[in-house]
Design an enzyme around this catalytic site. Structure first.
Site, short mmCIF file in Angstrom:
data_model
loop_
_atom_site.label_atom_id
_atom_site.label_comp_id
_atom_site.label_asym_id
_atom_site.label_seq_id
_atom_site.Cartn_x
_atom_site.Cartn_y
_atom_site.Cartn_z
N HIS A 204 61.82 -10.91 53.67
CA HIS A 204 62.64 -10.62 52.51
C HIS A 204 62.28 -9.28 51.87
O HIS A 204 61.12 -8.96 51.69
CB HIS A 204 62.51 -11.75 51.48
CG HIS A 204 63.68 -11.80 50.56
ND1 HIS A 204 63.74 -11.04 49.44
CD2 HIS A 204 64.86 -12.46 50.65
CE1 HIS A 204 64.91 -11.25 48.85
NE2 HIS A 204 65.60 -12.11 49.57
N PRO A 205 63.30 -8.47 51.52
CA PRO A 205 63.05 -7.11 51.08
C PRO A 205 62.77 -6.95 49.59
O PRO A 205 62.59 -5.83 49.14
CB PRO A 205 64.36 -6.40 51.44
CG PRO A 205 65.40 -7.47 51.29
CD PRO A 205 64.73 -8.76 51.65
N CYS A 206 62.68 -8.06 48.85
CA CYS A 206 62.69 -7.89 47.40
C CYS A 206 61.47 -7.13 46.89
O CYS A 206 61.49 -6.57 45.81
CB CYS A 206 62.86 -9.23 46.70
SG CYS A 206 61.59 -10.42 47.08
N ARG A 207 60.38 -7.09 47.66
CA ARG A 207 59.21 -6.36 47.15
C ARG A 207 58.93 -5.08 47.93
O ARG A 207 57.92 -4.43 47.73
CB ARG A 207 57.97 -7.25 47.24
CG ARG A 207 58.08 -8.56 46.50
CD ARG A 207 57.67 -8.36 45.05
NE ARG A 207 57.82 -9.58 44.28
CZ ARG A 207 56.90 -10.54 44.23
NH1 ARG A 207 55.79 -10.41 44.90
NH2 ARG A 207 57.10 -11.62 43.51
#
Ligand SMILES: [Zn+2]
Lengths: 720, 241
Positions: free
Chosen positions: B186-189
């Site tokens: 997941h790219p959220c961070r």
């Protein structure tokens, strides 16, 4: 098995060259594409189809020699991955498993072998040696189960006597100087450029101490005109240190056929070309000498081998079950589970999902509340959902009851319980939903009009008792107060967790019923039972022995354990009666604000989930509004007794109240009568006015001239 | 602090640079174009060998990944198999009446190890303005690995880190261009952990290929090694210090 070169001298005479067979390697995309082709294109056409695979000579040590087919296998003219060699194959996709089984495998192999042999004889294989690495793929795609049966064959023509090794395989770097190695690499790259490709499957070469020359197979005669020292190169997908891969096999047959009589020995380079951590190396290529057996020009097609063994090492097909990644139903199921697991992985590591998912939920009422409760339960991954409702879907329902559509109202309307099941299954086929189109007998609603009505009521009671026994949580989501009475009594008697939701115009209550202590085992003495039925005034004296008495000044209603909590009827000072008859028209057509059912329905499920996460479940001490500042008792937070919501103020409070010893539904005397007399007792309640229960429980004596504080049950469900 | 994401054009430039270097290093990256569109992604396939323990539940270190593996709904693990021996004769049909003896086959077969095919895709996420790593893995039969299996093939060191680290975790998502289920990190961070790297580089006036730097951080988590040589290609001998 051929081992070190040291002992080779003695046994060299007997050593025969052995080849590493291809292992088939299929990418998921291949099966997806085959499925598409079968559905859109081939349909029932069983005729052979041309497909394309590829192999690679750059694998690190330890990987099997593979022939890979990916989704692009069906685009015969499409590109081959860089630095890979393509292999052309014939796909036989049968329509039935039986056809797959009975296909004459020997004939298929012989047919392919014959074509290779003819290409060798005609010289076509010299011009296009890729025919030497042909393959067969026999498949049957069971698209109902997403089971794929398959069997690969990599046809190889055989020399009856095998191939004698004259000089054992060695790594290139042991035979070639560094200079020769780099000259060889340059020569190969040059050949690739010349042929406008990134990989050459077969080539010929000659070398001196400081130069290496390479050419295509078809240039043989000119290339070797001035020398007897012949070396052939094969792009070799094998990584074993003593064995060449399969593609060499048919090449040697070609050589034997064309030049076997002229050549004494042939040098073979198994060209391996890998890049590790950005460093290219060909030093580990194999080089060895063999003696070519003679093949007479007029000889018949040699016998052939090549069907792939299955993982057990036996001759047989393989099967792969792709239902999990191709069956939309399975995909939906795993996605639903995954979504929940994410919640655990990311946010609430201690969440016990299995407890939630495996909970069997009985929804009494499939109206606005029932629909919303069911949807929220699905969101939590609950699989077992059972509806009980006797209503039909009316035109006013679909806009507020999210499981129904306009079409469901036509022709008098479908049964809610049944339509709800259909819709749940459409939303998520993995759900295990059931519907019961039945009514729940109510106090003050006589059932003794006839023998038939009485028998029907008895059957309904028995069915409800059975359903409550079979489920873990009972949701009371009906639109009348008195219809909640019977399930409250039965569930209390069976010690089932009850979650109750009821709506006013802009107020709601969501509550769990007190869960009585178990009937058997400790703590079920009459004393314990009576203590749980004390009124709130005596709550401090009723704390169980051993636990601290209520701290003076603290709320009377704090820290009530789950078994002492009240039920929906505990606060009432009137017994449930025929409220639909008593109500004024005004009350009957009162509807609640449209968002209310969604809020209350969702809260009912979230309350259940929080209760399930508590180590004591339904016996958990009730959290109150005051506990909002304290350490929560579960990973999800509080476990209140009641949530009362006031939409006008957008406010919720969390009251807790004790069970009432004169409660018309959960008091010991009611449960006792029900336990002893069963349906006889119940039918008396149904057939009598509300005074029967009030007399029984002593409520009549206590009766005050107060109005019922609030009527929580108002239907938005009834047509006027 | 300044925003340290990437716009789509820079993403494409980074990818081109990475492709050139991959070509030089023979690292196997290619640019795949989606049919009938001008969108595309970087793709690489790789094989990994995994050891199987007798119960057919396997992972790289023989460690059982606590309850994840158990809660994975007792699905029969026999999802790919030789056709059962009872049926074997049935299946061979008329085939082995005359068993073809072939002593030219080498019997040095792969042991109890399982070969997995990994497919890695790098896409640009418009919503996060960062590259995203999508991947899937299958057995040689073509059966995709479940999340539990993928999870258990993540190195235990990473497994712990994934649960709490800024890299966040592996999730199943639909591939935005192919519409097939893929795993992704997941790219959220991403921007968060890239920021210090980029600022450091900016400070030292060093060229940074955002995609490459990012890949060298996230790739190893799911078995994708990024050769160090990329860095030397990027920053030839001329660099100070
Ligand atoms: Zn009660």
């Amino acid at each position: 098995m051929a081992s070190g070169t040291s002992e080779a001298a003695s046994s060299a005479a007997d050593l025969k060259l052995q080849f590493a067979p291809f292992s088939s390697a299929l990418e998921a995309g291949f099966w997806h594409q085959l499925t598409q082709k079968k559905l859109d294109d081939y349909r029932l056409d069983e005729s052979p189809k041309c497909i394309k695979g590829y192999y690679y000579n750059g694998d690190p040590l330890g990987l099997p020699t593979r022939l890979t087919l990916e989704f692009s296998a069906f685009e015969i003219d499409g590109p081959t991955p860089a630095r890979c060699c393509s292999a052309i194959g014939t796909l036989y996709n049968t329509n039935t498993l039986d056809a797959f089984k009975t296909t004459d495998k020997k004939a298929l192999l012989e047919k392919e072998a014959k074509e290779i042999w003819e290409a060798i004889q005609s010289g076509a294989a010299l011009k296009d040696p890729s025919i030497l690495s042909r393959f067969i793929l026999l498949t049957f795609a069971d698209l109902k189960k997403y089971h794929f049966y398959y069997w690969f064959c990599f046809p190889a023509l055989c020399f009856p006597e095998g191939i004698k090794i004259v000089q054992q395989p060695s790594m290139l770097e042991q035979v070639f100087s560094a200079k020769q190695v780099s000259a060889l690499q340059e020569a190969y790259d040059g050949l690739c450029i010349k042929r406008g490709t990134t990989a050459v499957p077969y080539f010929i070469m000659k070398y001196t101490d400081d130069a290496v020359q390479m050419a295509a197979l078809e240039d043989w005669d000119a290339f070797f005109a001035d020398t007897k020292k012949v070396t052939v190169g094969v792009y070799d997908p094998c990584t074993l240190s003593q064995h060449p891969g399969w593609p060499l096999r048919n090449l040697l047959v070609l050589l034997a056929y064309r030049w076997g009589s002229k050549l004494d020995t042939v040098g073979v380079l198994c060209f391996r070309d890998r890049t590790l951590q950005g460093s290219r190396s060909i030093q580990h290529s194999l080089i060895f000498q063999i003696k070519l057996p003679e093949l007479l020009h007029n000889s018949a097609c040699p016998k052939s081998v090549g069907w792939e063994k299955n993982p057990k090492g036996a001759m047989g097909p393989r099967m792969v079950n792709l239902s999990e990644c191709m069956d939309p139903k399975r995909l939906a199921e795993s996605s639903v589970d995954l979504n929940l697991k994410l919640m655990r992985w990311r946010l609430v590591p201690s969440l016990d999902l299995d407890k939630v998912v495996s909970t069997k939920c009985l929804l009494l009422g499939a109206g606005t509340l029932g629909c919303n409760v069911a949807r929220t339960l699905m969101g939590w991954g609950v699989r077992r959902i059972t509806f009980v409702d006797n209503a039909k879907i009316s035109y006013s329902n679909p806009v507020r009851q999210p499981l129904y559509e306009f079409e469901d109202c036509l022709g008098g309307g479908k049964s809610k319980a049944m339509a709800a099941v259909d819709r749940l299954t459409k939303i998520f086929p993995g759900v295990n939903a059931e519907g019961y189109n039945m009514s729940i007998p109510m106090p003050g609603h006589p059932v003794n009009f006839s023998q038939a009505t009485l028998a029907q009521a008895q059957r309904d009671v028995e069915q409800l008792e059975k359903l409550i026994s079979e489920h873990d949580v009972v949701f009371l989501l009906m639109d009348t107060r008195e219809s909640r009475w019977l399930p409250t009594v039965i569930a209390a008697s069976k010690r089932k967790l009850v979650v109750n939701a009821a709506l006013g115009f802009d107020t709601f209550v969501v509550m769990r019923h007190g869960l009585k202590k178990p009937l058997l085992g400790q703590g079920v003495s009459a004393g314990a039972d009576s203590s749980s039925s004390c009124s709130s005034a005596s709550s401090s004296s009723s704390t169980p022995a051993g636990s601290a008495p209520t701290v003076p000044g603290s709320s009377l209603f704090s820290n009530i354990p789950g078994h002492k909590l009240g039920c929906y009827f505990c606060n009432d000072v009137v017994a449930p009666g025929d409220s639909t008859r008593d109500r004024t028209l005004d009350q009957q057509c009162t509807v609640s604000r449209p968002g209310l059912a969604m809020i209350a329905g969702a809260l009912a499920v979230e309350m259940m989930v929080s209760i399930l996460q508590h180590s004591e479940g339904g016996y958990a001490v009730a959290s109150s509004s005051d506990d909002r500042m304290n350490e929560p008792p579960t990973s999800l937070g509080l476990v209140p007794h009641q949530i009362r919501g006031f939409l006008s103020r957008f406010d919720n409070v969390l009251p807790a109240s004790l069970a009432f010893d004169k409660c018309t539904a959960c008091s010991p005397i009611v449960l006792d009568h029900y336990g002893r007399e069963g349906f006889n007792f119940l039918s008396k309640v149904f057939n009598s006015s509300h005074s029967f229960l009030e007399d029984l429980t002593g409520l009549t004596l206590l009766h005050q001239e107060t109005q019922a504080a609030e009527i929580w049950d108002m239907s938005d469900d009834e047509s006027i | 602090m300044s925003w340290c994401g990437l716009d789509e054009q820079s993403f494409h430039l980074c990818c081109q640079l990475l492709l050139q270097q991959s070509e030089q290093l023979n690292d196997g990256w290619s640019w795949e174009v989606v049919q009938g569109s001008d969108e595309g992604y970087l793709k690489k396939t790789a094989l990994r060998v995994v050891n199987i323990n007798p119960s057919r539940k396997w992972d790289l270190e023989g460690l059982n990944s606590e309850s994840e593996t158990q809660s994975c709904q007792d699905t029969e693990r026999d999802q790919s198999a030789p056709v059962s021996t009872d049926d074997a004769d049935d299946f061979k049909g008329n085939f082995d009446e005359e068993v073809v003896e072939d002593d030219s086959v080498c019997s040095e077969a792969a042991g109890s190890s399982l070969v997995l095919q990994y497919e890695y895709h790098i896409l640009f996420s418009c919503s996060y303005s960062v590259p995203v790593l999508y991947f899937r893995a299958f057995t040689l039969e073509g059966r995709s690995l479940s999340l539990e299996e993928v999870w258990s093939s993540v190195h235990p060191n990473f497994r712990l880190r994934l649960q709490s680290s800024p890299l966040n975790t592996i999730t199943l998502q639909e591939h935005p261009l192919l519409g097939q289920p893929f795993f992704m990190l997941h790219p959220c961070r991403t921007e968060e952990f890239m920021r210090p790297v980029l600022q450091e580089a900016q400070h030292r006036h060093r060229p940074v290929n955002f995609v490459l730097t990012w890949l060298s951080v996230v790739g190893p988590v799911v078995g994708l090694e990024v050769p160090l040589k990329y860095c030397t290609l990027l920053r030839p001998a001329a660099s100070p210090d």
